[in-house]
Write a protein that holds these residues in place. Structure first.
Motif, PDB file in Angstrom:
ATOM      1  N   UNK A   1      45.589  52.215  50.002  1.00 45.64           N
ATOM      2  CA  UNK A   1      44.222  51.722  50.152  1.00 45.64           C
ATOM      3  C   UNK A   1      43.748  50.992  48.893  1.00 45.64           C
ATOM      4  N   UNK A   2      44.040  51.552  47.739  1.00 42.69           N
ATOM      5  CA  UNK A   2      43.599  50.942  46.483  1.00 42.69           C
ATOM      6  C   UNK A   2      44.340  49.648  46.167  1.00 42.69           C
ATOM      7  N   UNK A   3      45.644  49.615  46.464  1.00 42.72           N
ATOM      8  CA  UNK A   3      46.467  48.472  46.066  1.00 42.72           C
ATOM      9  C   UNK A   3      46.644  47.440  47.174  1.00 42.72           C
ATOM     10  N   UNK A   4      46.160  47.741  48.388  1.00 44.82           N
ATOM     11  CA  UNK A   4      46.328  46.875  49.563  1.00 44.82           C
ATOM     12  C   UNK A   4      47.816  46.665  49.872  1.00 44.82           C
ATOM     13  N   UNK A   5      48.598  47.719  49.710  1.00 48.61           N
ATOM     14  CA  UNK A   5      50.031  47.662  50.015  1.00 48.61           C
ATOM     15  C   UNK A   5      50.204  47.494  51.514  1.00 48.61           C
ATOM     16  N   UNK A   6      50.903  46.437  51.925  1.00 48.01           N
ATOM     17  CA  UNK A   6      51.097  46.165  53.347  1.00 48.01           C
ATOM     18  C   UNK A   6      52.246  45.188  53.504  1.00 48.01           C
ATOM     19  N   UNK A   7      53.263  45.564  54.240  1.00 48.20           N
ATOM     20  CA  UNK A   7      54.420  44.685  54.431  1.00 48.20           C
ATOM     21  C   UNK A   7      54.044  43.455  55.244  1.00 48.20           C
ATOM     22  N   UNK A   8      53.300  43.658  56.337  1.00 49.00           N
ATOM     23  CA  UNK A   8      52.889  42.518  57.148  1.00 49.00           C
ATOM     24  C   UNK A   8      52.002  41.585  56.342  1.00 49.00           C
TER      25      UNK A   8
ATOM     26  N   UNK B   1      65.404  41.795  60.585  1.00 50.69           N
ATOM     27  CA  UNK B   1      64.831  41.490  61.892  1.00 50.69           C
ATOM     28  C   UNK B   1      63.314  41.661  61.900  1.00 50.69           C
ATOM     29  N   UNK B   2      62.809  42.673  61.211  1.00 51.89           N
ATOM     30  CA  UNK B   2      61.361  42.885  61.133  1.00 51.89           C
ATOM     31  C   UNK B   2      60.687  41.704  60.444  1.00 51.89           C
ATOM     32  N   UNK B   3      61.275  41.250  59.348  1.00 53.00           N
ATOM     33  CA  UNK B   3      60.698  40.113  58.631  1.00 53.00           C
ATOM     34  C   UNK B   3      60.744  38.852  59.498  1.00 53.00           C
ATOM     35  N   UNK B   4      61.884  38.625  60.167  1.00 60.07           N
ATOM     36  CA  UNK B   4      62.007  37.458  61.046  1.00 60.07           C
ATOM     37  C   UNK B   4      60.997  37.537  62.187  1.00 60.07           C
ATOM     38  N   UNK B   5      60.830  38.720  62.772  1.00 66.94           N
ATOM     39  CA  UNK B   5      59.857  38.891  63.841  1.00 66.94           C
ATOM     40  C   UNK B   5      58.438  38.652  63.359  1.00 66.94           C
ATOM     41  N   UNK B   6      58.139  39.107  62.152  1.00 65.05           N
ATOM     42  CA  UNK B   6      56.798  38.897  61.589  1.00 65.05           C
ATOM     43  C   UNK B   6      56.533  37.416  61.357  1.00 65.05           C
TER      44      UNK B   6
ATOM     45  N   UNK C   1      48.874  44.689  61.542  1.00 65.97           N
ATOM     46  CA  UNK C   1      49.529  45.579  60.582  1.00 65.97           C
ATOM     47  C   UNK C   1      50.460  46.555  61.253  1.00 65.97           C
ATOM     48  N   UNK C   2      51.352  47.113  60.460  1.00 65.68           N
ATOM     49  CA  UNK C   2      52.320  48.089  60.969  1.00 65.68           C
ATOM     50  C   UNK C   2      51.654  49.443  61.166  1.00 65.68           C
ATOM     51  N   UNK C   3      52.435  50.452  61.509  1.00 66.60           N
ATOM     52  CA  UNK C   3      51.880  51.777  61.740  1.00 66.60           C
ATOM     53  C   UNK C   3      51.199  52.345  60.512  1.00 66.60           C
ATOM     54  N   UNK C   4      51.833  52.225  59.350  1.00 68.33           N
ATOM     55  CA  UNK C   4      51.243  52.786  58.125  1.00 68.33           C
ATOM     56  C   UNK C   4      49.941  52.073  57.772  1.00 68.33           C
ATOM     57  N   UNK C   5      49.901  50.744  57.930  1.00 68.57           N
ATOM     58  CA  UNK C   5      48.674  50.012  57.618  1.00 68.57           C
ATOM     59  C   UNK C   5      47.550  50.400  58.558  1.00 68.57           C
ATOM     60  N   UNK C   6      47.850  50.621  59.833  1.00 70.89           N
ATOM     61  CA  UNK C   6      46.806  51.033  60.769  1.00 70.89           C
ATOM     62  C   UNK C   6      46.323  52.447  60.485  1.00 70.89           C
TER      63      UNK C   6
ATOM     64  N   UNK D   1      53.080  35.109  46.759  1.00 63.40           N
ATOM     65  CA  UNK D   1      54.185  36.058  46.776  1.00 63.40           C
ATOM     66  C   UNK D   1      53.840  37.405  46.128  1.00 63.40           C
ATOM     67  N   UNK D   2      52.618  37.602  45.711  1.00 61.07           N
ATOM     68  CA  UNK D   2      52.299  38.794  44.920  1.00 61.07           C
ATOM     69  C   UNK D   2      52.576  40.106  45.657  1.00 61.07           C
ATOM     70  N   UNK D   3      52.114  40.205  46.897  1.00 59.85           N
ATOM     71  CA  UNK D   3      52.320  41.480  47.613  1.00 59.85           C
ATOM     72  C   UNK D   3      53.774  41.676  48.011  1.00 59.85           C
ATOM     73  N   UNK D   4      54.527  40.592  48.171  1.00 64.21           N
ATOM     74  CA  UNK D   4      55.952  40.752  48.432  1.00 64.21           C
ATOM     75  C   UNK D   4      56.669  41.251  47.181  1.00 64.21           C
ATOM     76  N   UNK D   5      56.201  40.829  46.008  1.00 65.07           N
ATOM     77  CA  UNK D   5      56.714  41.381  44.759  1.00 65.07           C
ATOM     78  C   UNK D   5      56.430  42.887  44.693  1.00 65.07           C
ATOM     79  N   UNK D   6      55.234  43.292  45.135  1.00 67.65           N
ATOM     80  CA  UNK D   6      54.879  44.708  45.134  1.00 67.65           C
ATOM     81  C   UNK D   6      55.804  45.499  46.060  1.00 67.65           C
ATOM     82  N   UNK D   7      56.082  44.940  47.245  1.00 70.31           N
ATOM     83  CA  UNK D   7      56.979  45.615  48.184  1.00 70.31           C
ATOM     84  C   UNK D   7      58.386  45.733  47.592  1.00 70.31           C
ATOM     85  N   UNK D   8      58.879  44.662  46.961  1.00 70.63           N
ATOM     86  CA  UNK D   8      60.207  44.687  46.351  1.00 70.63           C
ATOM     87  C   UNK D   8      60.267  45.701  45.216  1.00 70.63           C
TER      88      UNK D   8
END
Length: 371
Positions: A29-36, A351-356, A107-112, A48-55
């Motif tokens: 919630x604080x960092x807005x972490x979200x893969x989608x 596949x998830x990234x391609x689908x997104x 958003x994905x399950x965790x984001x929801x 690319x900032x949040x993708x850097x966070x995911x990596x």
């Protein structure tokens, strides 16, 4: 160990996972972490900032998990993502469905779950529909389709499907030693990419990346080390206490939502017990709720119109079917599974990234058409 001691240890495992998931929810919630959101930022804005966070999160958990393998604490073949069947088709089809669906469902399950903690009623509807469709894909109508189609298209390997085991079997050496090298190399590469650019060193991104990665790694330790019994006093078999799969598990948020609904519906059935996945779902919502209450940002939010409702319902259904078929979501396969370096997880993440990306292109096309 006596049966009562095993029961007490199970309760400790469940509480530990709940508290870790609560921390996950607060950090997300604080960092807005979200893969989608990370993929959407890149596709729509070139950010690319949040993708850097995911990596960064993926690098932390990958290095940590494989260090535990090298220490002999855990083994990838005993995880939910292990086994000798490389289910590439299930990961490919399920991952693509999940990725497309999470875009439609915002958003994905965790984001929801995080959004639900902030008062988002759209997220509640998405989770209920996702849980129902996941339950159907575990045991119902769509489960039959899954079992009769994509689940059959798998490759049987001589050993566990994780890269360290495959390399050790093919070129000699022990799996723990190979895991130390391969896990460190892959994890360090992810960390280097995440931290190379200045935005990757932003305090908020560091909080989200390192914090989320550390939480997922801690759940691996709780499940695979703290809650592991070489011989359960009742079954006399190896046991991972509190897990629904009876294997080592970390965080995932599709099947556990379905299991949570099942637990609520059959609560009076004494055979139904809480699992680490279900308490993690509750903990994540609680963590997000606490942050929103503290920041005074909690507010009720609903659907904008019927088109918005339909889009979210379709997306939630796709996520439930796809998440079960792919054996995980952006967190289940994307962080937990990826850290084991399993082949199925690698295919599922791609596949998830391609689908997104396809889902984002579809929404953009709709907007352009409407304009």
């Amino acid at each position: 160990m006596q049966a009562s001691e095993a029961s007490n240890l199970t309760a400790q495992v469940l509480w530990a996972v709940f508290l870790l998931a609560l921390l996950y929810g607060a950090i997300a919630e604080r960092s807005h972490f979200c893969t989608m959101g990370a993929v959407a930022d890149v596709v729509n804005f070139g950010d690319w900032r949040r993708l850097h966070m995911w990596a960064l999160a993926a690098g932390v958990v990958t290095i940590g998990f494989n260090l535990m393998v090298a220490a002999g604490w855990v083994s990838a073949d005993k995880t939910l993502y292990g086994g000798s069947r490389w289910q590439w088709a299930s990961a490919l089809v399920g991952g693509a469905l999940f990725g497309f669906g999470m875009v439609l469902a915002s958003g994905c399950g965790s984001k929801n779950l995080v959004r639900l903690g902030g008062g988002n009623l759209k997220a509640l509807v998405v989770l209920l529909v996702m849980g129902l469709s996941a339950w159907m894909t575990l045991r119902g109508l769509t489960a039959m389709w899954r079992v009769e189609t994509v689940d059959r298209w798998a490759v049987s390997l001589p050993g566990s499907q994780d890269l360290p085991s495959l390399i050790a079997a093919g070129y000699g050496g022990s799996t723990p030693d190979v895991a130390l090298v391969v896990g460190t190399v892959v994890g360090t590469a992810l960390l280097a990419w995440a931290l190379w650019a200045r935005p990757g060193r932003d305090a908020g991104l560091l909080l989200g990346g390192i914090g989320i990665g550390a939480v997922v790694l801690a759940v691996w330790w709780v499940s695979g080390r703290f809650g592991h019994l070489a011989e359960h006093p009742e079954t006399l078999e190896e046991a991972f206490l509190g897990t629904a799969s009876r294997r080592m598990e970390a965080l995932s948020f599709v099947t556990p939502v379905a299991q949570g609904l099942e637990w609520l519906i059959f609560y009076s059935d004494q055979g139904r017990r809480l699992s680490t996945g279900v308490v993690a779902v509750c903990g994540l919502v609680a963590g997000s709720w606490l942050v929103n209450i503290r920041q005074k940002s909690f507010r009720w939010e609903g659907f904008g119109d019927s088109a918005d409702t339909a889009r979210h319902l379709i997306g939630a259904t796709m996520m439930g079917i796809g998440g079960v078929t792919a054996m995980g979501c952006t967190i289940g396969q994307g962080l937990s599974g990826l850290s084991t370096l399993g082949l199925t997880s690698l295919v599922a993440v791609a596949a998830i990234i391609a689908g997104a990306v396809a889902g984002l292109r579809f929404l953009n096309w709709q907007l352009e058409r409407a304009a």
